[in-house]
Design a protein around this motif. Structure first.
Motif, PDB file in Angstrom:
ATOM      1  N   ALA A 145       9.727  -2.890   1.616  1.00  0.00           N
ATOM      2  CA  ALA A 145       8.789  -3.204   0.542  1.00  0.00           C
ATOM      3  C   ALA A 145       7.403  -3.371   1.143  1.00  0.00           C
ATOM      4  O   ALA A 145       7.254  -3.897   2.250  1.00  0.00           O
ATOM      5  CB  ALA A 145       9.214  -4.480  -0.177  1.00  0.00           C
ATOM      6  N   ILE A 146       6.402  -2.934   0.422  1.00  0.00           N
ATOM      7  CA  ILE A 146       5.015  -3.080   0.843  1.00  0.00           C
ATOM      8  C   ILE A 146       4.312  -3.932  -0.205  1.00  0.00           C
ATOM      9  O   ILE A 146       4.250  -3.557  -1.375  1.00  0.00           O
ATOM     10  CB  ILE A 146       4.320  -1.712   0.979  1.00  0.00           C
ATOM     11  N   ASP A 147       3.829  -5.099   0.212  1.00  0.00           N
ATOM     12  CA  ASP A 147       3.176  -6.038  -0.697  1.00  0.00           C
ATOM     13  C   ASP A 147       1.703  -6.178  -0.317  1.00  0.00           C
ATOM     14  O   ASP A 147       1.370  -6.897   0.632  1.00  0.00           O
ATOM     15  CB  ASP A 147       3.830  -7.421  -0.619  1.00  0.00           C
ATOM     16  N   PRO A 148       0.794  -5.490  -1.022  1.00  0.00           N
ATOM     17  CA  PRO A 148      -0.633  -5.668  -0.724  1.00  0.00           C
ATOM     18  C   PRO A 148      -1.116  -7.010  -1.270  1.00  0.00           C
ATOM     19  O   PRO A 148      -0.959  -7.295  -2.446  1.00  0.00           O
ATOM     20  CB  PRO A 148      -1.301  -4.495  -1.424  1.00  0.00           C
ATOM     21  N   LEU A 149      -1.646  -7.849  -0.412  1.00  0.00           N
ATOM     22  CA  LEU A 149      -2.212  -9.139  -0.791  1.00  0.00           C
ATOM     23  C   LEU A 149      -3.724  -9.054  -0.615  1.00  0.00           C
ATOM     24  O   LEU A 149      -4.223  -8.129   0.031  1.00  0.00           O
ATOM     25  CB  LEU A 149      -1.617 -10.243   0.091  1.00  0.00           C
ATOM     26  N   PRO A 150      -4.467 -10.019  -1.128  1.00  0.00           N
ATOM     27  CA  PRO A 150      -5.937  -9.950  -0.992  1.00  0.00           C
ATOM     28  C   PRO A 150      -6.428  -9.871   0.450  1.00  0.00           C
ATOM     29  O   PRO A 150      -7.399  -9.175   0.729  1.00  0.00           O
ATOM     30  CB  PRO A 150      -6.414 -11.237  -1.672  1.00  0.00           C
ATOM     31  N   ASP A 151      -5.772 -10.587   1.371  1.00  0.00           N
ATOM     32  CA  ASP A 151      -6.273 -10.634   2.749  1.00  0.00           C
ATOM     33  C   ASP A 151      -5.396  -9.911   3.757  1.00  0.00           C
ATOM     34  O   ASP A 151      -5.699  -9.911   4.952  1.00  0.00           O
ATOM     35  CB  ASP A 151      -6.427 -12.092   3.196  1.00  0.00           C
ATOM     36  N   ALA A 152      -4.281  -9.338   3.323  1.00  0.00           N
ATOM     37  CA  ALA A 152      -3.358  -8.676   4.253  1.00  0.00           C
ATOM     38  C   ALA A 152      -2.399  -7.794   3.463  1.00  0.00           C
ATOM     39  O   ALA A 152      -2.343  -7.860   2.233  1.00  0.00           O
ATOM     40  CB  ALA A 152      -2.567  -9.703   5.059  1.00  0.00           C
ATOM     41  N   VAL A 153      -1.675  -6.976   4.197  1.00  0.00           N
ATOM     42  CA  VAL A 153      -0.605  -6.182   3.605  1.00  0.00           C
ATOM     43  C   VAL A 153       0.682  -6.613   4.300  1.00  0.00           C
ATOM     44  O   VAL A 153       0.757  -6.602   5.529  1.00  0.00           O
ATOM     45  CB  VAL A 153      -0.829  -4.667   3.798  1.00  0.00           C
ATOM     46  N   VAL A 154       1.665  -7.013   3.501  1.00  0.00           N
ATOM     47  CA  VAL A 154       2.942  -7.456   4.052  1.00  0.00           C
ATOM     48  C   VAL A 154       3.945  -6.316   3.916  1.00  0.00           C
ATOM     49  O   VAL A 154       4.132  -5.765   2.835  1.00  0.00           O
ATOM     50  CB  VAL A 154       3.474  -8.713   3.329  1.00  0.00           C
ATOM     51  N   VAL A 155       4.575  -5.967   5.039  1.00  0.00           N
ATOM     52  CA  VAL A 155       5.620  -4.944   5.068  1.00  0.00           C
ATOM     53  C   VAL A 155       6.923  -5.671   5.355  1.00  0.00           C
ATOM     54  O   VAL A 155       7.022  -6.398   6.343  1.00  0.00           O
ATOM     55  CB  VAL A 155       5.334  -3.873   6.146  1.00  0.00           C
ATOM     56  N   ARG A 156       7.915  -5.500   4.460  1.00  0.00           N
ATOM     57  CA  ARG A 156       9.177  -6.224   4.583  1.00  0.00           C
ATOM     58  C   ARG A 156      10.359  -5.258   4.640  1.00  0.00           C
ATOM     59  O   ARG A 156      10.901  -4.868   3.618  1.00  0.00           O
ATOM     60  CB  ARG A 156       9.381  -7.162   3.395  1.00  0.00           C
ATOM     61  N   PRO A 157      10.779  -4.863   5.839  1.00  0.00           N
ATOM     62  CA  PRO A 157      12.003  -4.058   5.934  1.00  0.00           C
ATOM     63  C   PRO A 157      13.221  -4.942   5.714  1.00  0.00           C
ATOM     64  O   PRO A 157      13.190  -6.135   6.006  1.00  0.00           O
ATOM     65  CB  PRO A 157      11.964  -3.497   7.354  1.00  0.00           C
ATOM     66  N   SER A 158      14.256  -4.347   5.181  1.00  0.00           N
ATOM     67  CA  SER A 158      15.500  -5.068   4.952  1.00  0.00           C
ATOM     68  C   SER A 158      16.627  -4.272   5.593  1.00  0.00           C
ATOM     69  O   SER A 158      17.002  -3.217   5.090  1.00  0.00           O
ATOM     70  CB  SER A 158      15.747  -5.232   3.452  1.00  0.00           C
ATOM     71  N   GLY A 159      17.124  -4.756   6.717  1.00  0.00           N
ATOM     72  CA  GLY A 159      18.173  -4.067   7.458  1.00  0.00           C
ATOM     73  C   GLY A 159      17.696  -3.751   8.860  1.00  0.00           C
ATOM     74  O   GLY A 159      16.522  -3.920   9.192  1.00  0.00           O
TER      75      GLY A 159
END
Length: 184
Positions: free
Chosen positions: A73-87
């Motif tokens: 999952a890619i979650d763009p936030l105001p100050d960063a981009v969070v990348v969350r792999p699962s597995g």
């Protein structure tokens, strides 16, 4: 030491006095031309089994989609981009993870790689992390790791990369640190 192929179940047994079971098993893997993790607990494939990519969905920026398969999952936030792999991160999921990290770096904000749902990483995955770190650095951005497993930390330490990545226990710590750095 036993290597078990994740594809066909073939078992190779090697007697060695130099390596303990949880330690690096790379010499045995290389001797038999296997592919996979350099650690006893990682995924392994014998030469008879195909090692090509599997169909792995990459979740677009709109939000995560529930799936039993590996996803990111890619979650763009105001100050960063969070990348969350699962597995686990290995050869089979290399391209979707590389694409997700490239997309995150292209946004132009610091990248937080949330590894809380990742237990194992192989050499291919490690190469992707290093490449993403270098891509981010070339753009003047930071790529940091959040909640890496003990295995991932061991791999980073073994490959002398522990000092390359900023590492945090919790996502909020990473976001706070990145915001403070940006304010300076």
């Amino acid at each position: 030491m036993q290597l078990i192929c994740d594809g066909c179940g073939e078992i190779r047994t090697e007697v060695t006095s130099q390596l303990r079971e949880p330690d690096v098993v790379w010499p045995v893997i290389a001797e038999y031309a296997w592919s996979g993790s350099a650690f006893a607990t990682g995924p392994h494939r014998c030469p008879r089994c195909p090692t090509g990519p599997i169909d792995v969905p990459v979740v677009p920026s709109a939000g995560p989609v529930e799936s039993t398969a590996w996803h990111v999952a890619i979650d763009p936030l105001p100050d960063a981009v969070v990348v969350r792999p699962s597995g686990d991160i290995d050869l089979a999921v290399a391209e979707p993870l590389r694409a997700a990290l490239a997309e995150a770096v292209a946004v132009g904000r610091p990248v937080v790689l949330d590894l809380s749902q990742v237990e194992l990483i192989d050499s291919t995955g490690l190469g992707i992390l290093v490449r993403a770190h270098n891509d981010a650095r070339q753009r003047g951005l930071t790529l940091c790791l959040v909640s890496p497993s003990r295995f991932v930390l061991t791999v980073l330490h073994t490959m002398r990369l522990a000092g390359v990545f900023l590492t945090f226990d919790e996502r909020h710590q990473a976001l706070t640190c990145l915001a403070a750095a940006r304010a300076d």
